[in-house]
Design an enzyme around this catalytic site. Structure first.
Site, mmCIF file in Angstrom:
data_model
loop_
_atom_site.group_PDB
_atom_site.id
_atom_site.type_symbol
_atom_site.label_atom_id
_atom_site.label_comp_id
_atom_site.label_asym_id
_atom_site.label_seq_id
_atom_site.Cartn_x
_atom_site.Cartn_y
_atom_site.Cartn_z
ATOM 1 N N ASP A 1 -5.709 -0.064 5.760
ATOM 2 C CA ASP A 1 -6.543 -0.428 6.904
ATOM 3 C C ASP A 1 -7.703 0.547 7.076
ATOM 4 O O ASP A 1 -8.853 0.143 7.281
ATOM 5 C CB ASP A 1 -5.683 -0.472 8.185
ATOM 6 N N SER B 1 -6.008 -4.658 12.661
ATOM 7 C CA SER B 1 -6.336 -3.235 12.524
ATOM 8 C C SER B 1 -7.260 -2.696 13.599
ATOM 9 O O SER B 1 -8.221 -1.970 13.320
ATOM 10 C CB SER B 1 -6.965 -2.946 11.162
ATOM 11 N N SER B 2 -6.938 -3.027 14.831
ATOM 12 C CA SER B 2 -7.703 -2.433 15.931
ATOM 13 C C SER B 2 -7.531 -0.913 15.915
ATOM 14 O O SER B 2 -8.477 -0.177 16.200
ATOM 15 C CB SER B 2 -7.261 -3.018 17.270
ATOM 16 N N ASP C 1 0.826 -1.231 0.000
ATOM 17 C CA ASP C 1 0.000 0.000 0.000
ATOM 18 C C ASP C 1 0.851 1.268 0.000
ATOM 19 O O ASP C 1 0.579 2.201 -0.751
ATOM 20 C CB ASP C 1 -1.063 -0.007 1.118
HETATM 21 C C1 GAF Z 1 0.060 -2.386 8.493
HETATM 22 C C2 GAF Z 1 -0.148 -1.009 7.894
HETATM 23 F F1 GAF Z 1 -0.926 -0.231 8.729
HETATM 24 C C3 GAF Z 1 -0.796 -1.083 6.525
HETATM 25 O O1 GAF Z 1 -0.888 0.185 5.954
HETATM 26 C C4 GAF Z 1 0.005 -2.024 5.616
HETATM 27 O O2 GAF Z 1 1.196 -1.425 5.186
HETATM 28 C C5 GAF Z 1 0.284 -3.355 6.328
HETATM 29 O O3 GAF Z 1 0.851 -3.171 7.596
HETATM 30 C C6 GAF Z 1 1.191 -4.240 5.519
HETATM 31 O O4 GAF Z 1 0.582 -4.607 4.327
HETATM 32 O O5 GAF Z 1 -1.179 -2.997 8.738
#
Ligand code: GAF
Length: 395
Positions: A189, A143-144, A50
């Site tokens: 996320d 992703s809390s 990303d």
């Molecule tokens: C974490 C980051 F927050 C995301 O943006 C992404 O880079 C991920 O790691 C790895 O794919 O969740």
């Protein structure tokens, strides 16, 4: 108030009930006026792409962060969390600054909220009282933090509406994480926490910020998350290092980002790159390609192909990007030993957290059993379905 650190059994209604009771208990004589939720995510493929402007293919989870609360007549903010570890105070009280920035401070969990207050796109914001609770396991790689940021933004939209621009909302939440949590994360996320859809994975082009829904509702297919329940301390320092290495590789290749680079570009610049930087870039370039292919495979219902791409993704994250760990490798290897499993890989930033496995519905029980037998630690499992992005709830 009772504590709840990411209990996956709790549905949205349970969380709202719990938060409302805590609100009534803490702010006697008041009722919350607003309730919102925002989900955590699991990334199916497209890892560490990303922030290189590549593709990612996450889905929103039925695990959510809920906020209930109401506007106050002054500038005072009071927030109670039911989700944090008890080492930090669960309540924070502060006055919203009139002109200056909302700065980060203590307790740490409140910085996600303060960051969103700081980057919120309308105003002046009123003070408010709120209670936060969540079924997303904290620090588990689901992703809390993005779910808390997006829930906060969605809550503020009810108190003081902005123009409703969803991409601007996503970017504001990402900014909150950069400035107030100190994590230079990409956009995946927050993006899927806002724009996820029930029954679909989301293919996000992190260069154009356009996204496409990919149906994922075959009853014969299951997405199984296994939480390693470990988190290595490397996470914090290694993530920014990876980002820098990618930027360096792009600059040597004369590109704005690795999204613009091909494997041939990389091969021809091999002499100018350190071995490690070369491997980091190779992962990103190939992973972006794999993610586009995986989205196509999913559209055609070709789960075998999808699974192969997941395995290649994991191997590349382990060998070239070096963000896996012994526990994640064990979970993946164990899953791949079971018949009916299409593919398995680490998901999220790495160094602990979770794996995601795509498998036939009939194979779920024996897969869980097998992983439990093989894994040296104690895993937690979530059988999940793609769920809805952030929502305003009825109280
Ligand atoms: C974490 C980051 F927050 C995301 O943006 C992404 O880079 C991920 O790691 C790895 O794919 O969740």
């Amino acid at each position: 108030a009772s504590s709840n650190s990411g209990d996956p059994q709790l549905g949205v209604d349970d969380l709202v009930r719990q938060a409302r009771q805590a609100f009534q208990h803490a702010f006697v004589g008041e009722e919350p006026q607003v309730a919102v939720c925002a989900p955590g995510r699991v990334n199916l493929i497209g890892e560490h792409t990303d922030y290189n402007q590549g593709f990612v293919l996450p889905m929103a989870l039925p695990l959510v962060t809920v906020i209930v609360g109401s506007k106050s007549s002054d500038q005072n903010v009071s927030v109670i969390t039911l989700t944090e570890s008890v080492e930090e105070p669960r309540r924070v009280d502060f006055e919203l600054p009139q002109e200056e920035a909302v700065s980060p401070g203590q307790p740490g969990w409140a910085n996600y909220i303060k960051g969103v207050l700081h980057h919120y796109r309308a105003g002046p914001l009123p003070g408010f009282r709120a209670v936060v609770t969540s079924s997303v396991p904290l620090g588990g790689g689901l992703s809390s933090s993005a779910s808390l940021e997006v829930a906060t933004y969605t809550f503020l939209q009810q108190l003081c509406p902005d123009d409703g621009d969803k991409v601007a909302k996503i970017i504001a939440c990402q900014q909150a994480e950069h400035t107030h949590a100190g994590v230079p994360c990409g956009i995946m996320d927050q993006f899927v926490s806002v724009l996820g859809k029930k029954g679909y994975a989301l293919l996000i082009d992190c260069r154009s910020l356009e996204s496409a829904l990919v149906p994922l509702k075959d009853p014969n297919l299951v997405i199984l998350i296994a939480n390693s329940n470990v988190r290595h301390s490397l996470t914090g320092s290694e993530y920014p290092t990876r980002r820098k290495q990618c930027e360096e590789a792009a600059s040597v290749l004369g590109k704005n980002s690795l999204r613009e680079a091909t494997l041939q570009d990389l091969e021809s610049a091999k002499d100018q790159l350190e071995g490690v930087t070369f491997r980091r870039a190779r992962h990103v370039i190939q992973e972006t390609e794999r993610t586009a292919q995986a989205a196509e495979a999913l559209k055609c219902g070709d789960y075998r192909e999808f699974g192969k791409l997941m395995i290649a993704s994991h191997n590349s994250l382990r060998d070239d990007y070096e963000v896996s760990c012994k526990e994640l490798d064990e979970l993946v290897s164990a899953a791949l030993e079971v018949e009916g499993v299409y593919g398995s890989r680490m998901t999220g930033g790495g160094f602990g957290g979770c794996t995601v496995t795509l498998l036939e519905a009939d194979a779920v029980n024996k897969t869980i059993q097998h992983i439990k037998e093989r894994y040296s630690g104690t895993p937690t499992f979530y059988i999940t379905t793609p769920s809805e992005g952030a929502q305003v709830l009825n109280l």
